[in-house]
Design an enzyme around this catalytic site. Structure first.
Site, PDB file in Angstrom:
ATOM      1  N   ASN A 201       0.082  -0.621  -0.493  1.00 30.43           N
ATOM      2  CA  ASN A 201      -0.313  -1.882  -1.115  1.00 30.43           C
ATOM      3  C   ASN A 201       0.896  -2.622  -1.687  1.00 30.43           C
ATOM      4  O   ASN A 201       0.909  -3.848  -1.761  1.00 30.43           O
ATOM      5  CB  ASN A 201      -1.350  -1.627  -2.210  1.00 30.43           C
ATOM      6  CG  ASN A 201      -2.736  -1.379  -1.652  1.00 30.43           C
ATOM      7  OD1 ASN A 201      -3.301  -2.218  -0.960  1.00 30.43           O
ATOM      8  ND2 ASN A 201      -3.287  -0.218  -1.938  1.00 30.43           N
TER       9      ASN A 201
ATOM     10  N   ALA B 245       2.335  -1.129  -8.491  1.00 29.46           N
ATOM     11  CA  ALA B 245       3.378  -0.133  -8.739  1.00 29.46           C
ATOM     12  C   ALA B 245       4.785  -0.702  -8.641  1.00 29.46           C
ATOM     13  O   ALA B 245       5.760   0.023  -8.822  1.00 29.46           O
ATOM     14  CB  ALA B 245       3.224   1.020  -7.751  1.00 29.46           C
TER      15      ALA B 245
ATOM     16  N   HIS C 298       9.864   3.259  -5.214  1.00 30.47           N
ATOM     17  CA  HIS C 298       9.727   1.974  -4.530  1.00 30.47           C
ATOM     18  C   HIS C 298      11.044   1.228  -4.640  1.00 30.47           C
ATOM     19  O   HIS C 298      11.556   1.014  -5.742  1.00 30.47           O
ATOM     20  CB  HIS C 298       8.604   1.143  -5.164  1.00 30.47           C
ATOM     21  CG  HIS C 298       7.295   1.867  -5.245  1.00 30.47           C
ATOM     22  ND1 HIS C 298       6.512   2.097  -4.141  1.00 30.47           N
ATOM     23  CD2 HIS C 298       6.654   2.425  -6.301  1.00 30.47           C
ATOM     24  CE1 HIS C 298       5.424   2.760  -4.507  1.00 30.47           C
ATOM     25  NE2 HIS C 298       5.487   2.973  -5.812  1.00 30.47           N
TER      26      HIS C 298
END
EC number: 1.4.1.21
Length: 273
Positions: free
Chosen positions: A196, A130, A226
């Site tokens: 992750n 991601a 993120h």
């Protein structure tokens, strides 16, 4: 590429199947490994999903998986699956693309995978998932990194079923709340389905214990954000990605499956970027 193996049949695996079947041409066959009690329902669901675009086989162990002779295997299941099946796959000289990168936060798992990859002359492929900017981070590491900090921001519902529920009252939040600060190793271990990305940044950069992580539950957002910043001898930079959640699972960014698919397809591409 003729046969692609997939471990798991959750949201990432099913998104991956959609992407692979949309290619021209699609793979000739998919072999999906799930728990024994899930084989029947998985086969029916997978056959309906691919709609005849490729053959589908469902197995319950690595014996069946290896018998299908996959060109590459994509792990889309869990940290446990990486530790349990990853070394055997690598020793069988088959490359594996790992979605559950946080599994490498466990030193024993990391050592076993590295030894198996070297012994089997195969590759453990870690896709960006991601996150973005991994290429520059890995390049900057060669110059000398001085700091890498990651912040993961998701709506409260995306943190349900995790230790965040003990840290804060998720349904009652009215403003963004930091509920975790620590190392990437701690984040990946405590939040295996949500962090992750932190493990990916750590492996590409300063390592599990030196990469700093903040996790935020924010009732004001409905996407997964993120953010990370990097300081190095060659370049300083910051990256922010606002990822849409997978329609099948709000804990997972939709882009994760596309990143795994890219890594899988690159195994047979003539030109790789």
């Amino acid at each position: 590429m003729t046969t692609i193996g997939i471990i798991g049949f959750g949201s990432i695996a099913r998104d991956l199947i959609d992407i692979l079947c949309a290619q021209d041409p699609p793979p000739e066959a998919l072999v999906i490994m799930v728990r024994p009690e899930k084989t029947g329902e998985t086969l029916a669901a997978a056959q309906e999903q691919v709609a005849g675009r490729c053959a589908v086989h469902v197995v319950s162990d690595t014996t069946g998986l290896f018998a299908a002779r996959p060109d590459v295997i994509a792990e889309c299941a869990s940290h446990t699956a990486v530790a349990q099946f990853g070394p055997a796959i690598l020793r069988a000289q088959i490359d594996i693309v790992v979605a559950s990168i946080g599994a490498l936060a466990d030193p024993q798992t990391e050592a076993a995978l590295k030894a198996a990859a070297e012994g089997g002359s195969a590759q453990l492929v870690l896709p960006a998932g991601a996150i973005g900017g991994i290429d520059m981070l890995a390049a900057a590491r060669l110059s000398g990194l001085t700091g890498v900090t990651y912040t993961g921001r998701k709506p409260p519902r995306a943190w349900s079923g995790t230790p965040a529920e003990q840290a804060v009252d998720l349904p009652a939040l009215t403003e963004a709340t930091v509920f975790f600060e620590g190392s990437a190793r701690e984040a990946a271990t405590q939040y295996p389905k949500n962090a992750n990305v932190a493990a990916t940044l750590a492996i590409a950069g300063l390592g599990m214990d030196e990469t700093r992580v903040r996790l935020v539950a924010d009732p004001g957002v409905d996407t997964n954000t993120h953010e990370f910043s990097v300081q190095s001898q060659a370049v300083d930079f910051a990256v922010t990605l606002t990822a849409k959640a997978s329609p099948r699972n709000p804990k997972t960014s939709a882009s994760t499956a596309y990143s795994v698919a890219r890594a899988v397809l690159n195994r047979s591409a003539g030109i790789v970027i």
